[in-house]
Design a protein around this motif. Structure first.
Motif, mmCIF file in Angstrom:
data_model
loop_
_atom_site.group_PDB
_atom_site.id
_atom_site.type_symbol
_atom_site.label_atom_id
_atom_site.label_comp_id
_atom_site.label_asym_id
_atom_site.label_seq_id
_atom_site.Cartn_x
_atom_site.Cartn_y
_atom_site.Cartn_z
ATOM 1 N N LEU A 238 -107.344 4.349 -17.332
ATOM 2 C CA LEU A 238 -106.476 5.299 -16.637
ATOM 3 C C LEU A 238 -105.431 4.507 -15.859
ATOM 4 N N LEU A 239 -104.161 4.733 -16.159
ATOM 5 C CA LEU A 239 -103.071 4.023 -15.496
ATOM 6 C C LEU A 239 -102.529 4.886 -14.368
ATOM 7 N N PHE A 240 -102.698 4.412 -13.122
ATOM 8 C CA PHE A 240 -102.246 5.129 -11.936
ATOM 9 C C PHE A 240 -101.034 4.422 -11.344
ATOM 10 N N LYS A 241 -100.034 5.188 -10.988
ATOM 11 C CA LYS A 241 -98.866 4.665 -10.282
ATOM 12 C C LYS A 241 -98.900 5.171 -8.849
ATOM 13 N N ARG A 242 -98.728 4.254 -7.899
ATOM 14 C CA ARG A 242 -98.790 4.628 -6.490
ATOM 15 C C ARG A 242 -97.516 5.355 -6.076
ATOM 16 N N GLU A 243 -97.690 6.446 -5.343
ATOM 17 C CA GLU A 243 -96.539 7.203 -4.846
ATOM 18 C C GLU A 243 -95.897 6.443 -3.682
ATOM 19 N N PHE A 244 -94.637 6.030 -3.858
ATOM 20 C CA PHE A 244 -94.004 5.167 -2.867
ATOM 21 C C PHE A 244 -93.413 5.953 -1.697
ATOM 22 N N SER A 245 -93.130 7.236 -1.886
ATOM 23 C CA SER A 245 -92.456 8.013 -0.830
ATOM 24 C C SER A 245 -93.283 8.043 0.456
ATOM 25 N N TYR A 246 -94.603 8.101 0.326
ATOM 26 C CA TYR A 246 -95.460 8.116 1.521
ATOM 27 C C TYR A 246 -95.281 6.833 2.323
ATOM 28 N N TYR A 247 -95.293 5.694 1.650
ATOM 29 C CA TYR A 247 -95.185 4.407 2.340
ATOM 30 C C TYR A 247 -93.766 4.174 2.859
ATOM 31 N N LEU A 248 -92.773 4.734 2.177
ATOM 32 C CA LEU A 248 -91.397 4.626 2.671
ATOM 33 C C LEU A 248 -91.246 5.323 4.013
ATOM 34 N N ILE A 249 -91.877 6.482 4.150
ATOM 35 C CA ILE A 249 -91.753 7.265 5.386
ATOM 36 C C ILE A 249 -92.652 6.716 6.485
#
Length: 447
Positions: A238-249
């Protein structure tokens, strides 16, 4: 009378035949499952300890085809490096000992809820940490036996699986979490697992994860060899991509704001010591707290992560702003000391001139031999020296723009503040350019 009795006899016989046909039409052929189950699973007729034969009754390995339905993915933990998943797991194989008569297609399959009644593959999840079955309201498991001897086993389970992660690009990373299934005791000579043809892995459509996105999944084989033999194994990546918007904010923008706030110190007066010290110390402590909070949610790995580079550089900028004020304060005291020395020197020179004038006033009869300061135009010595001056004198150098601009600020402390106002933002902008270019490019390469 005879005719009447004959009529009622015919009517009674017709009613009995109609009732009999109606009862035959309402027969539930599922009621015959018990007889069929007793016939194929009765004592002395079926032994669940013996594996089924191979394809077409040969002595080859039993073939078990597997498919999954991923119902939900609950959590993906970075600090524990694990993830939790709930899925419907299905196995299908053929056991010719379980063939039965379907009564002209009336019995499509037989249903069991006890797995120990028939032979079961000894499959286990090799990267499992925890797991449990679901028993509400009834155990979520069933076994279907088809007339041709095909067996379908289906169960709903929840698993917590290990997921080793590489956090060098965190939080701009992608992670691959695997689900591995293997035979525990049967080697490939007796048991082989295969993915079901078509679509072996299905994922619920409305799958939502708080910090990740499931980009894709891949099925593969992972047979393993040990000193006891080779064992069949299947895996799902299973290839998961981390959501960057949370860490940007939550991380990147607050860190940028703290760095910019630390630059306010450069615009305050150099004499405002309490304001500049409190501003520098507050931003430094806030940045340190932010860094410790980020590291608390991550495992203590030995390599440097992308977030470590960002927080480390931001902390350096804030600390540099505090050190800049210390330098400004030192330069300001040095400027005051030089100014005091110049003032004392001027006072001494003025005092010596006053003393010399007093001496001249007291000795008014003294005469001095003075040489003429201006020579006549025809004097050859004066012309020769004038030519030498013309030869050796050079035109004055034109001052540079930077020196001209810095000359507007007479003290060194003020010059340090002015240079810092320009240098710190430029260097931080350059760092951002290098940082985002490097890690976004590496992310594309990994992809």
């Amino acid at each position: 009378m005879g005719t009447g009795h004959y009529f009622w006899a015919i009517f009674y016989f017709t009613s009995l035949c109609s009732a009999s046909l109606a009862n035959n039409a309402k027969i539930n052929f599922r009621e015959k499952e018990k007889k069929v189950l007793d016939q194929i699973l009765g004592a002395g007729k079926y032994d669940a300890r013996i594996r089924p034969s191979g394809i077409n009754g040969t002595d080859g390995p039993a073939i078990v085809r597997i498919n999954l339905f991923v119902r939900s993915i609950m959590t993906i933990s970075d600090i524990k490096m694990e993830y939790s998943v709930q899925l419907t797991f299905r196995e299908q194989w053929t056991d010719e000992r379980l063939k039965f008569d379907d009564i002209q297609g009336r019995l499509k399959y037989l249903t069991l809820t006890e797995a120990n009644r028939v032979w079961m593959p000894d499959l286990f999840f090799s990267n499992e940490k925890e797991g449990h079955f679901h028993n509400i309201i009834m155990p979520n498991v069933y076994i279907r036996i088809f007339p041709n001897g095909s067996v379908l086993y289906s169960i709903r389970i929840s698993l917590t699986l290990a997921c080793p992660m590489n956090l060098k690009l965190y939080p701009l990373d992608r992670q691959i979490c695997s689900l591995r299934m293997a035979s525990y005791g049967w080697t490939t000579n007796d048991l082989v697992f295969l993915w079901k043809e078509g679509d072996p892995v299905q994922v619920v459509k409305n799958l939502h994860l708080p910090r990740f996105t499931l980009e894709k999944f891949l099925t593969d084989y992972c047979n393993s060899k040990t000193n006891t033999g080779e064992y069949s194994c299947l895996k799902v990546d299973l290839l998961f991509k981390r959501e960057f918007s949370y860490y940007l904010i939550q991380i990147y923008i607050p860190c940028c704001m703290l760095v910019i706030v630390s630059w306010v110190s450069f615009w305050l007066d150099q004499g405002a010591v309490p304001a500049r010290v409190s501003l520098g110390v507050t931003t430094l402590l806030t940045m340190a707290t932010q860094t410790s909070g980020i590291n608390a949610s991550l495992p203590p790995v030995s390599y440097t992560k992308a977030i470590d580079v960002w927080t480390g550089v931001c902390l350096t900028f804030v600390f540099g702003a505090l050190l800049e004020f210390a330098l400004v304060n030192y330069a300001s005291r040095s400027d005051m000391h030089k100014e005091n020395m110049k003032k004392k020197r001027r006072d001494l020179e003025q005092a010596s001139l006053d003393a010399a004038s007093d001496l001249l006033d007291t000795d008014s009869n003294a005469t001095f031999a003075m040489k003429p300061l201006v020579r006549h135009p025809g004097d050859p010595l004066a012309l020769e020296k004038l030519r030498q001056c013309e030869v050796h004198m050079q035109p004055p150098k034109r001052p540079s723009c930077c020196k001209t601009w810095l000359s507007k600020f007479p003290t060194r402390s003020k010059r340090i503040d002015v240079i810092s106002r320009i240098t710190f933002p430029l260097v931080f902008a350059l760092f951002n350019l290098v940082y985002w270019s490097t890690y976004l490019f590496r992310e594309e390469e990994d992809e």
